[in-house]
Design an enzyme around this catalytic site. Structure first.
Site, PDB file in Angstrom:
ATOM      1  N   HIS A 180      42.818  44.941  34.957  1.00 54.60           N
ATOM      2  CA  HIS A 180      42.364  45.681  36.138  1.00 54.60           C
ATOM      3  C   HIS A 180      43.544  46.420  36.782  1.00 54.60           C
ATOM      4  CE1 HIS A 180      40.026  46.070  40.004  1.00 54.60           C
ATOM      5  NE2 HIS A 180      41.255  46.060  40.499  1.00 54.60           N
ATOM      6  N   GLU A 181      44.683  45.735  36.924  1.00 53.35           N
ATOM      7  CA  GLU A 181      45.847  46.368  37.546  1.00 53.35           C
ATOM      8  C   GLU A 181      46.458  47.417  36.628  1.00 53.35           C
ATOM      9  OE1 GLU A 181      46.290  45.920  40.588  1.00 53.35           O
ATOM     10  OE2 GLU A 181      44.872  44.250  40.725  1.00 53.35           O
TER      11      GLU A 181
END
Length: 626
Positions: A180-181
């Site tokens: 996600h990051e």
């Protein structure tokens, strides 16, 4: 991963940036106008007259426009200076944000089992995304489950992980969070997030000024002539106006942030092919909320960076102020069959040895990881291990620079013997056989593994190291393509770590055609053995770029111009970059293969403009001349 068009999402992020700029501009204009009216009133620029005879316009209000305009100018300047100050503070990139949040930088060669788990996952996700491994910061004092990515581009990006996130998530769930990051990095969200922090700091400055005036007026007492009486009232007015400005600024920030979170969730799910793992991480936050911690970050600087985090970091807010969508909505998008119950993990600290002092288990896991990475990179295990050590990493880079020509290499080693410590020199010599035994296509991508360790150098050490690299290159009074590629990658990433080294990029739009033409000419010339094949490759790339371009002759190509061109291309819009990257790949593939020279050029060109290397077919031999 290949189906996710990160260039498109970067373009969306840029459009959001423009929309955000318009909204914030309107908010600032309104705020400045109100502040100007308020200040002018207390300075006598706006006065109510009892009779119309005393007014300039025949109305009951006297307006001194010079005072009003001066007040507006002062307010606008104050906000501008506050924004500029914050921007300069954040200029070095993501590491500043991580440190302000209380993050501790993890050493790439850490043997601590918890730290090793986090480092391994970040390493896996970054390499899978074809980008250099970012430094990792652990927020030791944060028991909540959260994470963030910060920086301007992949060159200065960092990943931050709370201790609760590292301890409470399984390895698969942590992979989902890191993916996600990574998606935030590749989607171009980080520059937007940094801008939001700087702009909100400017708006907040009005409140700070009001608070100081309020305190000063209250502590200064009231003079007999009544002149001090206005200060507390003026301060109170500024405090209220600044608070309203911050409120609306946070509403805008939250609205943009929520949409970026949905996108990053979708990107991470497609990246890992395991949406259940990411949904599981979100469920653990729901479980933790019932126990009190959730995803709330305790750092005093968490509020201004709340939009950077994986989940809501500053407590519960009404929906219009929440920087993240509700957990249930995010889980439902990832797992449509979810029944609404938050399922806790079976263990409090999954995938971590029960006793952190159990060095045998930790060492075994470390060795297994080294073996896996050695297989993935087709490198000896001792080289992979040394790539994580800050001192060994420097030796590996210098070894990569050594010439294949024996006489030149002897001169380079003599120079190193004079310039570097005996320990570093011996380390270089010890790595020569293992590094030079690797094929060309394996040598340059090693920098993806080396970056976290190299970035442990301070600014002065990094400058000295880059000077040593340049001296090694200059030994034979010429720069090979390989030397240029290696230096460019290391130089740009080290500069990204210590400062935003903005070169002169004025006129980058005007020189767009020239820069595309030059990069395609270099790729066509160096990647093909004869003029006919080179011309065909250039034409194939130029046609895909949709521009009427003619190739530069070989005698007009030089690395200095190429470096300047890449600096300008780095400023292009995301979709323009996508067209050019696709043109580069088409140029390299014109003869149906990607040879080692083309591979290293593509790797370097993409790294220099802050974009991940696209998926390429298997490298083919024979090698074109370098």
């Amino acid at each position: 991963m290949s189906a996710m068009n990160f260039f498109h999402h970067q373009d969306v992020a840029r459009r959001n940036t423009r929309l955000l700029g318009i909204l914030f501009t309107l908010a600032v204009v309104l705020l400045v106008s109100l502040v100007a009216v308020l200040v002018s009133y207390f300075l006598g620029g706006i006065q109510y007259q009892e009779t119309a005879a005393y007014t300039q316009t025949g109305a009951d209000w006297y307006l001194a426009w010079d005072v009003i305009i001066a007040s507006a100018g002062v307010a606008l300047s104050a906000i501008g200076f506050a924004v500029l100050y914050k921007w300069m503070v954040l200029r070095p990139g993501g590491k500043v944000v991580a440190e302000q949040l209380g993050g501790r930088r993890l050493s790439p060669d850490s043997r601590d089992p918890l730290e090793r788990k986090v480092l391994n996952v970040v390493e896996e996700m970054a390499i899978a995304a074809n980008m250099p491994v970012p430094p990792v910061y652990l927020l030791d004092q944060e028991p909540a489950i959260n994470a963030f990515a910060a920086g301007y581009s992949p060159r200065d990006a960092v990943i931050g992980i709370t201790r609760g996130c590292a301890e409470k998530l399984s390895r698969a769930q942590l992979q989902g969070v890191i993916a996600h990051e990574i998606a935030h990095i590749l989607n171009g969200d980080m520059r937007l997030n940094i801008r939001i922090i700087a702009i909100l700091n400017g708006i907040l400055f009005i409140s700070h000024a009001g608070y100081l005036l309020l305190r000063f007026g209250a502590l200064g007492g009231r003079r007999s002539d009544g002149k001090n009486a206005a200060l507390p009232l003026l301060g109170l007015g500024l405090l209220i106006l600044g608070g309203i400005g911050v409120l609306f600024g946070n509403v805008i920030k939250a609205a943009v942030s929520r949409q970026r979170e949905y996108l990053a969730d979708a990107s991470a799910a497609q990246f890992t092919r395991e949406p259940e793992a990411l949904a599981g991480a979100l469920q653990q936050i729901g479980v933790a909320q019932k126990r009190g911690s959730g995803s709330k970050v305790e750092s005093p600087n968490a509020d201004e960076a709340s939009h950077l985090f994986f989940s809501q970091a500053v407590g519960k807010f009404m929906s219009v102020m929440a920087t993240h969508p509700p957990l249930g909505d995010r889980i439902k998008r990832l797992m449509p069959q979810w029944d609404g119950n938050y399922q806790a993990n079976a263990e409090a600290r999954p995938d971590i040895p029960a006793k952190e002092s159990d060095q045998k288990a930790t060492s075994q896991a470390f060795v297994e990881r080294l073996t896996a990475m050695a297989v993935a990179f087709d490198l000896p295990e001792d080289v992979v291990a040394d790539a994580r050590d800050p001192e060994h990493a420097k030796a590996l880079v210098l070894t990569l620079l050594l010439s294949e020509d024996e006489a030149t290499r002897t001169q380079q080693l003599a120079l190193l013997n004079e310039r570097v410590s005996d320990v570093l020199y011996d380390d270089v010599v010890a790595h020569i056989d293992s590094i030079k035994a690797q094929p060309m296509e394996q040598q340059l991508p090693m920098t993806e593994l080396l970056m976290p360790a190299l970035k442990m150098m301070d600014s002065r050490s990094a400058d000295r190291f880059l000077q040593t690299m340049q001296a090694v290159i200059d030994v034979d009074a010429k720069v090979s393509l390989y030397e240029w590629c290696l230096y460019q990658v290391v130089w740009r990433y080290l500069k990204g770590e210590h400062a935003r080294n903005e070169l002169n990029v004025r006129g980058y739009k005007r020189r767009r055609q020239h820069d595309a033409k030059l990069t395609l000419s270099v790729l066509a010339h160096y990647g093909h053995q004869d003029d006919q094949a080179s011309a065909k490759a250039f034409r194939q790339g130029a046609d895909l770029f949709a521009a009427d371009l003619d190739s530069y002759p070989a005698d007009m190509l030089n690395f200095s111009d190429l470096s300047d061109s890449l600096t300008r291309i780095d400023q292009w819009q995301a979709l323009e970059k996508e067209r050019l990257v696709n043109a580069w790949v088409a140029c390299a593939q014109a003869d149906g293969t990607i040879n080692p020279v083309e591979q290293k050029l593509l790797f370097t060109l993409c790294a220099c403009i802050g974009e991940p290397l696209p998926e390429l077919p298997a490298i083919q031999s024979p090698q074109a001349p370098a």
